[in-house]
Design a protein around this motif. Structure first.
Motif, PDB file in Angstrom:
ATOM      1  N   MET A 230       0.781  -1.243  -0.027  1.00 36.87           N
ATOM      2  CA  MET A 230       0.121   0.049   0.105  1.00 36.87           C
ATOM      3  C   MET A 230       0.849   1.160   0.151  1.00 36.87           C
ATOM      4  N   ILE A 231       0.520   2.189  -0.887  1.00 38.45           N
ATOM      5  CA  ILE A 231       1.097   3.448  -0.977  1.00 38.45           C
ATOM      6  C   ILE A 231       0.264   4.623  -0.418  1.00 38.45           C
ATOM      7  N   ASP A 232       0.453   5.188   0.557  1.00 37.99           N
ATOM      8  CA  ASP A 232      -0.596   6.397   0.936  1.00 37.99           C
ATOM      9  C   ASP A 232      -0.013   7.481  -0.111  1.00 37.99           C
ATOM     10  N   ALA A 233      -1.077   8.419  -0.595  1.00 36.04           N
ATOM     11  CA  ALA A 233      -0.848   9.472  -1.419  1.00 36.04           C
ATOM     12  C   ALA A 233      -1.993  10.421  -1.150  1.00 36.04           C
ATOM     13  N   ASP A 234      -1.766  11.920  -1.346  1.00 34.65           N
ATOM     14  CA  ASP A 234      -2.777  12.842  -1.347  1.00 34.65           C
ATOM     15  C   ASP A 234      -3.333  12.889  -2.925  1.00 34.65           C
ATOM     16  N   LEU A 235      -2.333  12.953  -3.683  1.00 33.01           N
ATOM     17  CA  LEU A 235      -2.828  12.850  -5.369  1.00 33.01           C
ATOM     18  C   LEU A 235      -2.442  11.586  -5.982  1.00 33.01           C
ATOM     19  N   VAL A 236      -3.263  11.121  -6.922  1.00 32.37           N
ATOM     20  CA  VAL A 236      -2.798  10.093  -7.632  1.00 32.37           C
ATOM     21  C   VAL A 236      -3.245  10.388  -9.246  1.00 32.37           C
ATOM     22  N   ILE A 237      -2.394  10.219 -10.051  1.00 32.65           N
ATOM     23  CA  ILE A 237      -2.396  10.691 -11.423  1.00 32.65           C
ATOM     24  C   ILE A 237      -2.327   9.320 -12.424  1.00 32.65           C
ATOM     25  N   ASP A 238      -3.701   9.090 -13.049  1.00 32.18           N
ATOM     26  CA  ASP A 238      -3.545   7.967 -13.875  1.00 32.18           C
ATOM     27  C   ASP A 238      -3.034   8.335 -15.266  1.00 32.18           C
ATOM     28  N   THR A 239      -1.814   7.917 -15.416  1.00 29.07           N
ATOM     29  CA  THR A 239      -1.367   8.066 -17.046  1.00 29.07           C
ATOM     30  C   THR A 239      -0.859   6.715 -17.381  1.00 29.07           C
ATOM     31  N   LEU A 240      -1.858   5.615 -17.299  1.00 29.09           N
ATOM     32  CA  LEU A 240      -1.482   4.247 -17.674  1.00 29.09           C
ATOM     33  C   LEU A 240      -2.042   4.210 -19.322  1.00 29.09           C
ATOM     34  N   GLY A 241      -2.423   5.294 -19.968  1.00 30.43           N
ATOM     35  CA  GLY A 241      -2.858   5.043 -21.258  1.00 30.43           C
ATOM     36  C   GLY A 241      -4.146   4.589 -21.538  1.00 30.43           C
ATOM     37  N   ARG A 242      -4.205   4.026 -23.032  1.00 32.49           N
ATOM     38  CA  ARG A 242      -5.569   3.532 -23.313  1.00 32.49           C
ATOM     39  C   ARG A 242      -5.922   2.206 -22.538  1.00 32.49           C
ATOM     40  N   GLY A 243      -4.878   1.601 -22.408  1.00 31.00           N
ATOM     41  CA  GLY A 243      -5.429   0.219 -21.357  1.00 31.00           C
ATOM     42  C   GLY A 243      -5.441   0.526 -19.812  1.00 31.00           C
ATOM     43  N   SER A 244      -5.514   1.703 -19.455  1.00 30.63           N
ATOM     44  CA  SER A 244      -5.613   1.865 -17.866  1.00 30.63           C
ATOM     45  C   SER A 244      -7.008   1.068 -17.553  1.00 30.63           C
ATOM     46  N   ALA A 245      -6.753   0.407 -16.306  1.00 36.96           N
ATOM     47  CA  ALA A 245      -7.810  -0.415 -15.638  1.00 36.96           C
ATOM     48  C   ALA A 245      -8.323   0.391 -14.413  1.00 36.96           C
ATOM     49  N   VAL A 246      -8.068   1.531 -14.302  1.00 40.14           N
ATOM     50  CA  VAL A 246      -8.400   2.105 -13.109  1.00 40.14           C
ATOM     51  C   VAL A 246      -9.960   2.519 -12.833  1.00 40.14           C
ATOM     52  N   SER A 247     -10.687   2.650 -14.190  1.00 40.55           N
ATOM     53  CA  SER A 247     -11.924   2.787 -13.895  1.00 40.55           C
ATOM     54  C   SER A 247     -12.706   1.607 -13.646  1.00 40.55           C
ATOM     55  N   ASN A 248     -12.063   0.517 -13.831  1.00 40.27           N
ATOM     56  CA  ASN A 248     -12.547  -0.879 -13.500  1.00 40.27           C
ATOM     57  C   ASN A 248     -12.263  -0.959 -11.753  1.00 40.27           C
ATOM     58  N   TRP A 249     -11.056  -0.643 -11.575  1.00 43.11           N
ATOM     59  CA  TRP A 249     -10.909  -0.577 -10.185  1.00 43.11           C
ATOM     60  C   TRP A 249     -11.865   0.113  -9.330  1.00 43.11           C
ATOM     61  N   LEU A 250     -12.308   1.500  -9.759  1.00 44.45           N
ATOM     62  CA  LEU A 250     -13.221   2.098  -9.076  1.00 44.45           C
ATOM     63  C   LEU A 250     -14.453   1.406  -9.004  1.00 44.45           C
ATOM     64  N   VAL A 251     -14.931   0.872  -9.960  1.00 45.37           N
ATOM     65  CA  VAL A 251     -16.311  -0.207  -9.856  1.00 45.37           C
ATOM     66  C   VAL A 251     -15.993  -0.938  -8.910  1.00 45.37           C
ATOM     67  N   ARG A 252     -15.110  -1.800  -8.945  1.00 41.86           N
ATOM     68  CA  ARG A 252     -14.943  -3.094  -7.842  1.00 41.86           C
ATOM     69  C   ARG A 252     -14.994  -2.406  -6.395  1.00 41.86           C
TER      70      ARG A 252
END
Length: 349
Positions: free
Chosen positions: A1-23
């Motif tokens: 785990m990494i604690d952060a105040d700001l996370v910037i998603d720059t993973l490109g077209r294949g980013s899975a962040v939106s799926n992680w948010l749903v989960r």
């Protein structure tokens, strides 16, 4: 785990962040898309040590034909010879929904089938130094994080992770940079990076991306094979398919004689001005109309037509006549015959 105040998603077209948010319990972000089936192939070449007189240009672009009559599929390709470091060039051919060569022999055969023979002759002068690279991940895709009612605090997305464009139009890095500048300014003015900050950022980013998205879809919506959420009605597809290149070519031709139109056109390409703003500008519209009148009356300062079956002309034209300074400007056009297919160049020999 990494604690952060700001996370910037720059993973490109294949980013899975939106799926992680749903989960993690957030609602699914809406997605806009339009995929016109663009495929392009590229290969690196070494330029010849001694360039012939015919190679006076810095970059060559062969635009798709605007001819609606039956023609070889290669005449619909968008082709480029880009100068890169080490006295090399990157040769690229792309199409909307057409099969592209994937093998070295097929690549070399196809460069001679595009509608300007100068393209194949130039490639023949070079030495291939790489395999053929194929790119098919070219659809326009936009994740609408701005639609989330309560976005996660301190999570933002930049570049293709939030909005990926058809790379033919060279908008990706510029739009990502503009989003980065927006984030910098928002952070400088923020008291806290909370959910309200994230929501405000995505709302501002939406306005920034709206105009770029409109510009990207303007041409891709004209193809019957396009798929996605933003498919245009059939009548608009037909209009875009028939009118987009002629309109582009007319604006391009006008810029060579009208500095105001040229500046606005450059600002649109550099994403410093919205295309909707340019086409509503009275001065731009007047300039385009006046050039159409001059063109019809054959009173333009620069020559409009050259034969795309021949090597490109290479004169600097000023005040309606060749300039003795040398050869540095090609007159680009995209009509099927009688006009060379858009060869642009920097000052050469």
């Amino acid at each position: 785990m990494i604690d952060a105040d700001l996370v910037i998603d720059t993973l490109g077209r294949g980013s899975a962040v939106s799926n992680w948010l749903v989960r993690a319990g957030w609602p699914e972000s809406p997605v806009q898309s339009l995929d016109a089936g663009v495929t392009y192939v590229s290969r690196w070449f070494q330029k010849p040590a001694d360039l012939p007189d015919s190679w006076w240009w810095a970059q060559m672009s062969v635009m798709p034909t605007s001819d609606t009559k039956p023609h070889p599929i290669e005449h619909d390709f968008l082709c480029q010879i880009f100068p890169i470091e080490g006295e090399r060039v990157l040769v690229t051919m792309g199409s909307w929904g057409q099969p592209m060569p994937r093998k070295e022999d097929d690549f070399m055969e196809t460069v001679h089938k595009v509608r300007a023979p100068a393209f194949g002759r130039a490639v023949d002068l070079c030495e291939p130094i790489s395999k053929v690279f194929v790119t098919k991940s070219t659809g326009n895709k936009r994740r609408r994080y701005d639609a989330l009612e309560n976005p996660p605090a301190g999570l933002v997305a930049l570049g293709d992770a939030v909005c990926g464009f058809n790379p033919f139009y060279a908008q990706g890095m510029s739009s990502a940079s503009k989003s980065a500048v927006l984030l910098r300014d928002k952070l400088a003015a923020a008291a806290d990076v909370d959910s309200a900050f994230t929501k405000d950022y995505f709302a501002s980013q939406r306005k920034l991306l709206d105009d770029i998205w409109t510009l990207a879809l303007a041409r891709d919506q004209g193809y019957e094979n396009a798929e996605g959420t933003d498919i245009a009605p059939r009548w608009r597809q037909q209009l875009a398919g028939r009118a987009s290149w002629p309109i582009f070519n007319h604006i391009s031709a006008t810029t060579r004689e009208d500095e105001v139109v040229a500046q606005h056109f450059a600002d649109v390409f550099n994403l410093d001005e919205a295309v909707t703003t340019m086409v509503k500008n009275p001065r731009v519209l007047a300039g385009l109309a006046w050039f159409a009148v001059k063109r019809a009356a054959k009173r333009t300062k620069l020559p409009i037509g050259t034969d795309n079956q021949q090597d490109p002309p290479s004169d600097i034209w000023r005040d309606g006549k060749p300039h003795p300074a040398g050869r540095a400007l090609v007159i680009p056009q995209g009509t099927p015959r009688g006009e060379f297919a858009a060869v642009s160049a920097a000052a050469g020999k």
